[in-house]
Design a protein around this motif. Structure first.
Motif, PDB file in Angstrom:
ATOM      1  N   VAL A   1      30.937   2.480 -19.580  1.00 52.67           N
ATOM      2  CA  VAL A   1      31.710   3.331 -19.236  1.00 52.67           C
ATOM      3  C   VAL A   1      33.287   2.962 -18.773  1.00 52.67           C
ATOM      4  CG1 VAL A   1      29.810   4.951 -18.762  1.00 52.67           C
ATOM      5  CG2 VAL A   1      30.735   3.531 -16.833  1.00 52.67           C
ATOM      6  N   GLY A   2      33.276   1.482 -18.639  1.00 53.35           N
ATOM      7  CA  GLY A   2      34.711   1.287 -18.313  1.00 53.35           C
ATOM      8  C   GLY A   2      34.988   0.970 -16.886  1.00 53.35           C
ATOM      9  N   HIS A   3      34.847   1.835 -16.110  1.00 53.75           N
ATOM     10  CA  HIS A   3      34.875   1.791 -14.765  1.00 53.75           C
ATOM     11  C   HIS A   3      34.049   2.848 -13.572  1.00 53.75           C
ATOM     12  CE1 HIS A   3      37.162   5.629 -15.095  1.00 53.75           C
ATOM     13  NE2 HIS A   3      37.072   5.947 -13.928  1.00 53.75           N
ATOM     14  N   ILE A   4      34.086   2.294 -12.531  1.00 58.09           N
ATOM     15  CA  ILE A   4      32.938   3.177 -11.480  1.00 58.09           C
ATOM     16  C   ILE A   4      33.873   3.784 -10.342  1.00 58.09           C
ATOM     17  CG2 ILE A   4      30.934   2.988 -10.111  1.00 58.09           C
ATOM     18  CD1 ILE A   4      30.482   0.339 -11.828  1.00 58.09           C
ATOM     19  N   ASP A   5      33.578   4.943 -10.262  1.00 59.88           N
ATOM     20  CA  ASP A   5      34.525   5.492  -9.092  1.00 59.88           C
ATOM     21  C   ASP A   5      33.633   5.695  -7.884  1.00 59.88           C
ATOM     22  OD1 ASP A   5      37.020   6.332 -10.342  1.00 59.88           O
ATOM     23  OD2 ASP A   5      35.875   7.417 -11.708  1.00 59.88           O
ATOM     24  N   ILE A   6      32.287   6.124  -8.327  1.00 59.14           N
ATOM     25  CA  ILE A   6      31.136   6.206  -7.251  1.00 59.14           C
ATOM     26  C   ILE A   6      30.108   5.599  -7.725  1.00 59.14           C
ATOM     27  CG2 ILE A   6      29.952   8.345  -6.352  1.00 59.14           C
ATOM     28  CD1 ILE A   6      31.895  10.125  -7.446  1.00 59.14           C
ATOM     29  N   PHE A   7      29.654   4.887  -6.601  1.00 59.04           N
ATOM     30  CA  PHE A   7      28.350   4.452  -6.798  1.00 59.04           C
ATOM     31  C   PHE A   7      27.228   4.625  -5.593  1.00 59.04           C
ATOM     32  CE2 PHE A   7      25.484   0.629  -6.183  1.00 59.04           C
ATOM     33  CZ  PHE A   7      24.881   0.443  -7.454  1.00 59.04           C
ATOM     34  N   HIS A   8      26.053   5.175  -5.905  1.00 55.62           N
ATOM     35  CA  HIS A   8      25.016   5.604  -5.205  1.00 55.62           C
ATOM     36  C   HIS A   8      24.155   4.672  -5.233  1.00 55.62           C
ATOM     37  CE1 HIS A   8      22.037   8.910  -3.710  1.00 55.62           C
ATOM     38  NE2 HIS A   8      22.258   7.925  -3.113  1.00 55.62           N
ATOM     39  N   ALA A   9      23.662   3.815  -4.230  1.00 59.05           N
ATOM     40  CA  ALA A   9      22.627   2.819  -4.030  1.00 59.05           C
ATOM     41  C   ALA A   9      21.563   3.738  -3.664  1.00 59.05           C
ATOM     42  CB  ALA A   9      22.934   1.711  -3.514  1.00 59.05           C
ATOM     43  N   ASN A  10      20.639   4.333  -4.387  1.00 60.77           N
ATOM     44  CA  ASN A  10      19.573   5.133  -4.078  1.00 60.77           C
ATOM     45  C   ASN A  10      18.078   4.479  -4.221  1.00 60.77           C
ATOM     46  OD1 ASN A  10      18.165   7.772  -3.486  1.00 60.77           O
ATOM     47  ND2 ASN A  10      17.744   7.311  -5.720  1.00 60.77           N
ATOM     48  N   ALA A  11      17.901   3.578  -5.235  1.00 62.59           N
ATOM     49  CA  ALA A  11      16.685   2.965  -5.305  1.00 62.59           C
ATOM     50  C   ALA A  11      16.004   2.577  -4.215  1.00 62.59           C
ATOM     51  CB  ALA A  11      16.700   1.840  -6.538  1.00 62.59           C
ATOM     52  N   GLY A  12      14.790   2.940  -3.933  1.00 62.02           N
ATOM     53  CA  GLY A  12      13.954   2.290  -2.732  1.00 62.02           C
ATOM     54  C   GLY A  12      12.581   2.565  -2.876  1.00 62.02           C
ATOM     55  N   LEU A  13      11.799   1.754  -2.198  1.00 64.67           N
ATOM     56  CA  LEU A  13      10.355   1.933  -1.952  1.00 64.67           C
ATOM     57  C   LEU A  13      10.055   2.581  -0.717  1.00 64.67           C
ATOM     58  CD1 LEU A  13       9.248  -1.219  -3.826  1.00 64.67           C
ATOM     59  CD2 LEU A  13       9.035   1.025  -4.703  1.00 64.67           C
ATOM     60  N   TYR A  14       8.539   2.891  -0.710  1.00 61.94           N
ATOM     61  CA  TYR A  14       8.144   3.638   0.806  1.00 61.94           C
ATOM     62  C   TYR A  14       6.760   2.597   1.147  1.00 61.94           C
ATOM     63  CZ  TYR A  14       6.332   6.162   4.678  1.00 61.94           C
ATOM     64  OH  TYR A  14       5.969   6.622   5.781  1.00 61.94           O
ATOM     65  N   LEU A  15       6.742   2.287   2.414  1.00 65.96           N
ATOM     66  CA  LEU A  15       5.360   1.659   2.687  1.00 65.96           C
ATOM     67  C   LEU A  15       5.186   2.335   4.198  1.00 65.96           C
ATOM     68  CD1 LEU A  15       3.241  -0.557   2.246  1.00 65.96           C
ATOM     69  CD2 LEU A  15       4.727  -2.048   3.415  1.00 65.96           C
ATOM     70  N   GLY A  16       4.043   2.946   4.204  1.00 63.16           N
ATOM     71  CA  GLY A  16       3.883   3.339   5.647  1.00 63.16           C
ATOM     72  C   GLY A  16       2.691   2.860   6.104  1.00 63.16           C
ATOM     73  N   GLY A  17       1.845   3.156   7.244  1.00 61.13           N
ATOM     74  CA  GLY A  17       0.860   2.960   8.101  1.00 61.13           C
ATOM     75  C   GLY A  17       0.888   1.842   9.057  1.00 61.13           C
ATOM     76  N   ASP A  18      -0.244   1.253   9.400  1.00 62.00           N
ATOM     77  CA  ASP A  18      -0.198   0.295  10.473  1.00 62.00           C
ATOM     78  C   ASP A  18       0.256  -1.157   9.877  1.00 62.00           C
ATOM     79  OD1 ASP A  18      -0.957   1.809  12.443  1.00 62.00           O
ATOM     80  OD2 ASP A  18      -3.119   1.447  12.559  1.00 62.00           O
ATOM     81  N   LEU A  19       1.060  -1.813  10.637  1.00 63.29           N
ATOM     82  CA  LEU A  19       1.521  -3.153  10.176  1.00 63.29           C
ATOM     83  C   LEU A  19       0.544  -4.004   9.942  1.00 63.29           C
ATOM     84  CD1 LEU A  19       3.937  -4.933   9.736  1.00 63.29           C
ATOM     85  CD2 LEU A  19       3.813  -5.661  12.197  1.00 63.29           C
ATOM     86  N   VAL A  20      -0.578  -4.013  10.365  1.00 60.12           N
ATOM     87  CA  VAL A  20      -1.480  -5.069  10.338  1.00 60.12           C
ATOM     88  C   VAL A  20      -2.286  -4.602   8.747  1.00 60.12           C
ATOM     89  CG1 VAL A  20      -2.120  -5.560  12.839  1.00 60.12           C
ATOM     90  CG2 VAL A  20      -3.245  -3.818  11.770  1.00 60.12           C
ATOM     91  N   GLU A  21      -2.107  -3.507   8.571  1.00 58.31           N
ATOM     92  CA  GLU A  21      -2.765  -3.311   7.061  1.00 58.31           C
ATOM     93  C   GLU A  21      -1.899  -3.419   6.018  1.00 58.31           C
ATOM     94  OE1 GLU A  21      -3.907   1.025   7.477  1.00 58.31           O
ATOM     95  OE2 GLU A  21      -5.471   0.413   8.902  1.00 58.31           O
ATOM     96  N   ALA A  22      -0.625  -3.829   6.477  1.00 58.65           N
ATOM     97  CA  ALA A  22       0.339  -4.040   5.238  1.00 58.65           C
ATOM     98  C   ALA A  22       0.246  -5.635   4.669  1.00 58.65           C
ATOM     99  CB  ALA A  22       1.800  -3.889   5.596  1.00 58.65           C
ATOM    100  N   SER A  23       0.232  -5.517   3.285  1.00 58.11           N
ATOM    101  CA  SER A  23       0.112  -7.095   2.655  1.00 58.11           C
ATOM    102  C   SER A  23       1.419  -7.627   2.582  1.00 58.11           C
ATOM    103  CB  SER A  23      -0.642  -6.869   1.201  1.00 58.11           C
ATOM    104  OG  SER A  23       0.390  -6.132   0.259  1.00 58.11           O
ATOM    105  N   SER A  24       1.475  -8.955   2.348  1.00 56.13           N
ATOM    106  CA  SER A  24       2.450  -9.596   2.460  1.00 56.13           C
ATOM    107  C   SER A  24       3.471  -9.257   1.159  1.00 56.13           C
ATOM    108  CB  SER A  24       2.233 -11.135   2.460  1.00 56.13           C
ATOM    109  OG  SER A  24       1.867 -11.536   3.615  1.00 56.13           O
ATOM    110  N   GLU A  25       2.799  -8.947   0.061  1.00 54.09           N
ATOM    111  CA  GLU A  25       3.163  -8.721  -1.352  1.00 54.09           C
ATOM    112  C   GLU A  25       4.104  -7.390  -1.017  1.00 54.09           C
ATOM    113  OE1 GLU A  25       0.166  -9.619  -0.954  1.00 54.09           O
ATOM    114  OE2 GLU A  25       0.146 -11.773  -1.753  1.00 54.09           O
TER     115      GLU A  25
END
Length: 245
Positions: free
Chosen positions: A82-106
């Motif tokens: 498209v040649g140029h960028i006037d607006i950049f929206h960094a939106n991509a993301g993931l969610y991880l909930g729950g107790d920390l001890v139950e979260a895998s390192s990966e």
């Protein structure tokens, strides 16, 4: 043409994670205001649906931002299209909930990589282009969790606290170049991300009406982007009225 429908006329925007949820709401809001939008997502089927709905108003790029080489190619590929960028929206993301001890390192590594590292790299890569053009808007999707130590999502909340700091520092570094940097911090939004909530919390939110429709996010983003050049909305916290019940 009304002021709202023409407020972004001639602007080119790019939205990561733009084929669904908050990203798609952002895309729709900017398209409705006259912008041309590059929609970035790893879900090719979702991108195809976006193309079918909006046609030539959008350019779609299938990119897995978790892949380091693909991530580094993002801005060059947008500019090639498209040649140029006037607006950049960094939106991509993931969610991880729950107790920390139950979260895998990966799972922790994957979420922090996309929510923090990728956002920082994408913003870093688009800045030289905007600095050369002497202006632009950068928006980052943060979260209400960036402002409150949510007990059921320690890793996710921490990623958004990090991004909240990042946005404020980058804004201070770059306002002299005519670049506005801000974030939007929604409370729970009715998207696929909340499907990973603990079942009791999700049911409670649904039953009490404590989820925001994504369109509200798109409308708020449009408000941020259409302020006069001398006005920066550095962060908007947007939450369901019933969330505190």
């Amino acid at each position: 043409m009304s002021t709202l429908k023409s407020s972004l006329e001639g602007k080119i925007a790019a939205v990561t994670g733009g084929a669904s949820g908050i990203g798609l709401a952002s895309v729709k809001g900017m398209l409705g205001a006259g912008a041309q939008v590059v929609v970035i997502d790893r879900d090719e089927s979702a991108l195809a649906r976006v193309r079918d709905e909006f046609g030539d108003q959008v350019t779609t790029l299938a990119i897995d931002l978790l892949d380091t080489k693909c991530c580094s190619s993002l801005v060059p590929r947008i500019l090639e299209e498209v040649g140029h960028i006037d607006i950049f929206h960094a939106n991509a993301g993931l969610y991880l909930g729950g107790d920390l001890v139950e979260a895998s390192s990966e799972a922790i590594d994957r979420m922090l990589h996309l929510n923090v590292n990728v956002v920082m790299k994408n913003v870093r890569d688009v800045l030289p282009h905007m600095i050369e053009r002497k202006g632009g808007d950068i928006l980052v999707t943060s979260s209400l969790a960036a402002h409150y130590p949510t007990p059921w999502e320690p890793v996710y909340a921490s990623s958004k606290w990090a991004i909240n700091c990042f946005v404020q520092v980058v804004r201070r570094q770059n306002f002299k170049h005519g670049i506005r940097v801000g974030s939007i911090s929604p409370g729970p939004v009715r998207t696929n991300l909340v499907s990973d909530w603990p079942e009791d919390k999700l049911r409670e939110a649904i039953d009490s009406g404590s989820l925001i429709d994504p369109k509200e996010i798109g409308d708020t983003i449009l408000f941020m982007l259409t302020r006069p050049p001398q006005v920066t909305i550095r962060d908007v916290v947007l939450m369901p009225t019933n969330f505190d019940l």
